[in-house]
Design an enzyme around this catalytic site. Structure first.
Site, PDB file in Angstrom:
ATOM      1  N   HIS A  85      94.651  60.423 117.184  1.00 27.15           N
ATOM      2  CA  HIS A  85      94.980  61.101 115.932  1.00 27.15           C
ATOM      3  C   HIS A  85      95.378  62.554 116.199  1.00 27.15           C
ATOM      4  O   HIS A  85      94.963  63.140 117.194  1.00 27.15           O
ATOM      5  CB  HIS A  85      93.749  61.148 115.009  1.00 27.15           C
ATOM      6  CG  HIS A  85      93.355  59.828 114.426  1.00 27.15           C
ATOM      7  ND1 HIS A  85      92.061  59.388 114.429  1.00 27.15           N
ATOM      8  CD2 HIS A  85      94.069  58.870 113.800  1.00 27.15           C
ATOM      9  CE1 HIS A  85      91.992  58.208 113.830  1.00 27.15           C
ATOM     10  NE2 HIS A  85      93.201  57.863 113.438  1.00 27.15           N
ATOM     11  N   CYS A 138      85.741  63.220 111.234  1.00 20.83           N
ATOM     12  CA  CYS A 138      85.824  61.796 110.822  1.00 20.83           C
ATOM     13  C   CYS A 138      84.663  61.342 109.987  1.00 20.83           C
ATOM     14  O   CYS A 138      84.748  60.321 109.324  1.00 20.83           O
ATOM     15  CB  CYS A 138      85.762  60.828 111.979  1.00 20.83           C
ATOM     16  SG  CYS A 138      86.478  61.313 113.443  1.00 20.83           S
TER      17      CYS A 138
END
Ligand code: CIR
Length: 283
Positions: free
Chosen positions: A175, A272
């Site tokens: 990511h 996250c």
């Protein structure tokens, strides 16, 4: 947007988090096995500490039970993007993660009164929240194994008041926020690797606003959380050199060190583990 308004974008009254599934150990997705398997008890202890700290910052945390059918369910950030009373429900790029959206959609809409927008309406669009860097003034969206151009365009349509720039990631990167994040309003924390620096260059060339940067020796450590005037970053135990750098560069900022060793083994970073929501829109 003046600075006071930008600071407001990093204020949260609510957060969504999810407990750690026991299947995380064996079944959570991971790019390699080199870090070994997460220790479930320790992961749960680290998650509890994370949640306790959000609550200490005055955040009303909605804590959801885990679901063993969804090994990665504690990584809620990937499931929705929430700003200014709008909640974009993503279509996560990996099929084993798509079932995670249901619980999160429900709370965002019914309990937190956010205006829900569904990415599933756009055929073929995928996006993980881990690819979305919001600076308070604009968005950068990593194009990765998980996020495609259709997903980035859908986000741009959803948050139409902000510039949105897609950033092409190198093949090996999970990511965009695997190696960068906002360390405070106007300040991008970024890792030292070639991939991180390449993405930063592209950001700088596409940005509509100016940012300063803080370069950390460790890519993973460049993922930190700035919320309610507090910087939550890697611990000295996990990344001594990077932790020292945070300490030295942010002497006047309220800082919290957060252990993340067990989540890192399955590519989980600090951002996250929560979705932060500014406030409920006025009825
Ligand atoms: C995955 O590969 O999807 C999970 N094991 C880790 C997700 C990390 N999410 C994030 O950085 N936003």
């Amino acid at each position: 947007v003046i600075d006071k308004d930008v600071e407001k974008k990093f204020q949260a009254k609510f957060a969504i988090v999810r407990r750690v599934a026991s299947t995380l150990v064996e079944q959570a997705l991971r790019s390699d096995e080199s870090g070994g398997k997460p220790d479930l008890a320790l992961a749960r202890e680290q998650q509890k500490k994370y949640i306790d700290n959000l609550r200490d910052l005055g955040i009303d945390v909605h804590e959801f039970d885990s679901d063993d059918r969804l090994p990665d369910c504690c990584f809620v950030e990937d499931v929705a993007v929430c700003h200014d009373g709008i909640a974009l429900i993503n279509r996560p790029g990996h099929p084993t993660r798509q079932g995670e959206v249901d619980v999160v959609r429900r709370v965002l809409s019914f309990d937190l009164g956010q205006k829900v927008v569904e990415m599933s309406e756009q055929e073929g669009a995928t996006l993980d929240g881990g690819d979305v860097l919001f600076t308070g003034k604009e968005f950068f969206v990593g194009l990765s194994q998980r996020t495609n151009m259709k997903g980035a365009m859908f986000l741009a349509d959803t948050f139409e008041n902000y510039p949105v720039s897609p950033i092409k990631l190198s093949d090996g990167s999970l990511h965009l926020k695997s190696f960068m994040s906002m360390a405070s309003p106007g300040v991008i924390a970024v890792g030292s690797s070639k991939d991180a620096q390449k993405a930063l260059k592209e950001i700088e060339s596409k940005a509509s606003f100016k940012y300063s940067k803080v370069t950390l020796p460790d890519d993973v450590a460049a993922n930190c959380v700035y919320v309610n005037r507090t910087l939550i970053h890697c611990s000295h135990e996990d990344f001594p050199e990077s932790a020292k750098k945070f300490e030295a560069l942010f002497p006047h900022t309220h800082r919290i060190e957060m252990p993340n060793s067990e989540f890192r083994k399955v590519d989980g970073a600090l951002t996250c583990r929560s979705i932060l929501i500014q406030k409920k829109p006025k009825a």
